[in-house]
Design a protein around this motif. Structure first.
Motif, PDB file in Angstrom:
ATOM      1  N   ALA A 103      -1.817  44.342 -16.596  1.00 32.44           N
ATOM      2  CA  ALA A 103      -0.472  44.918 -16.529  1.00 32.44           C
ATOM      3  C   ALA A 103       0.028  45.306 -17.908  1.00 32.44           C
ATOM      4  O   ALA A 103       0.672  46.357 -18.084  1.00 32.44           O
ATOM      5  N   THR A 167       8.478  47.222 -15.185  1.00 32.54           N
ATOM      6  CA  THR A 167       8.937  47.271 -13.799  1.00 32.54           C
ATOM      7  C   THR A 167       8.113  48.265 -12.994  1.00 32.54           C
ATOM      8  O   THR A 167       7.704  47.996 -11.854  1.00 32.54           O
ATOM      9  N   GLY A 170       4.750  46.981 -12.136  1.00 34.59           N
ATOM     10  CA  GLY A 170       4.798  45.653 -11.542  1.00 34.59           C
ATOM     11  C   GLY A 170       4.485  44.526 -12.501  1.00 34.59           C
ATOM     12  O   GLY A 170       4.312  43.371 -12.086  1.00 34.59           O
ATOM     13  N   LYS A 173       6.946  41.420 -12.483  1.00 37.80           N
ATOM     14  CA  LYS A 173       6.753  40.415 -11.430  1.00 37.80           C
ATOM     15  C   LYS A 173       5.529  39.549 -11.721  1.00 37.80           C
ATOM     16  O   LYS A 173       5.552  38.326 -11.537  1.00 37.80           O
TER      17      LYS A 173
END
Length: 240
Positions: A103, A167, A170, A173
């Motif tokens: 990520a 965001t 992802g 999260k």
């Protein structure tokens, strides 16, 4: 009659002298023009080399897994989070750690898409004086110039994009789960890292690393000089 003859001789002499002077002036002007053209070619050659680095190498970083699949620039965890990764893997949560690392790299790829206009402006500002110093400088002199000209702008541009990208891809999260999970493990030192700043810096490092790769290739490998201009300009460097 004597006066007339003397006058004629003086006129002839002056005309001859003026003609010779004009010839010297013309030759000097021609030499100046040739020198100026050479300097302009040097500047244009270095601009072309930098543009190649930006268009070829930087654009690759924006592709899917552009950072993650590239060992030269892949973003790993900051030092303070390496213990987090190690601990998570030790308790069977290696896949969560992998997701978190991937990520981070995805957010960097998103940010780099905004880099090209900043580089284009910096390249266009390269002067003839800059060009001569860069050409005879270190193998990464052009990259150093570009970094000096763009670092502040890139940081200001990248930071909000990376924050937003957390965001979008992802990552927010994933990292919220990762940090929460880690902080719940008994006896660990709780963490709350500033990942936006870290990824911004790493994304910038990756960009400059790839531009430097292209510059070094052009400087050290004649086969990588893909245009006549690059061949002629960097031949000067070969003979320094």
């Amino acid at each position: 009659m004597k006066k007339t003859a003397i006058t004629c001789l003086l006129v002839s002499f002056l005309l001859s002298a003026c003609g010779g002077l004009q010839e010297v002036i013309n030759q000097a002007s021609q030499q100046t023009t040739q020198t100026q053209i050479g300097q302009t070619q040097i500047a244009n050659g270095l601009k072309e080399a930098l543009q190649l680095g930006v268009s070829k190498q930087v654009s690759e970083l924006t592709t899917n897994n552009g950072f993650y699949a590239n060992e030269l620039v892949r973003i790993t965890l900051p030092e303070e989070l390496q213990q987090v990764e190690k601990t998570l893997r030790s308790v069977g949560l290696g896949s969560l750690a992998d997701q978190g690392i991937k990520a981070l790299n995805e957010t960097a790829s998103q940010a780099v898409k905004e880099a090209t206009p900043i580089f284009v402006q910096a390249i266009s500002n390269l002067t003839i004086t800059d060009a001569k110093q860069i050409l005879m400088g270190a193998n990464n002199a052009a990259t150093q110039y570009l970094e000096k000209q763009t670092a502040n702008q890139l940081y200001d541009k990248f930071s909000p994009i990376i924050q937003e990208s957390f965001t979008k891809v992802g990552a927010d999260k994933v990292w919220a789960e990762l940090i929460t999970t880690y902080n719940q493990i008994p006896l660990v030192k709780k963490v709350n890292p500033d990942l936006t700043n870290y990824v911004t810096q790493q994304a910038m490092n990756g960009v400059y690393t790839m531009i430097e790769q292209e510059e070094v290739d052009i400087r050290t490998n004649v086969a990588n000089r893909s245009t006549i201009l690059l061949k002629s300009v960097f031949a000067l460097q070969d003979n320094k």
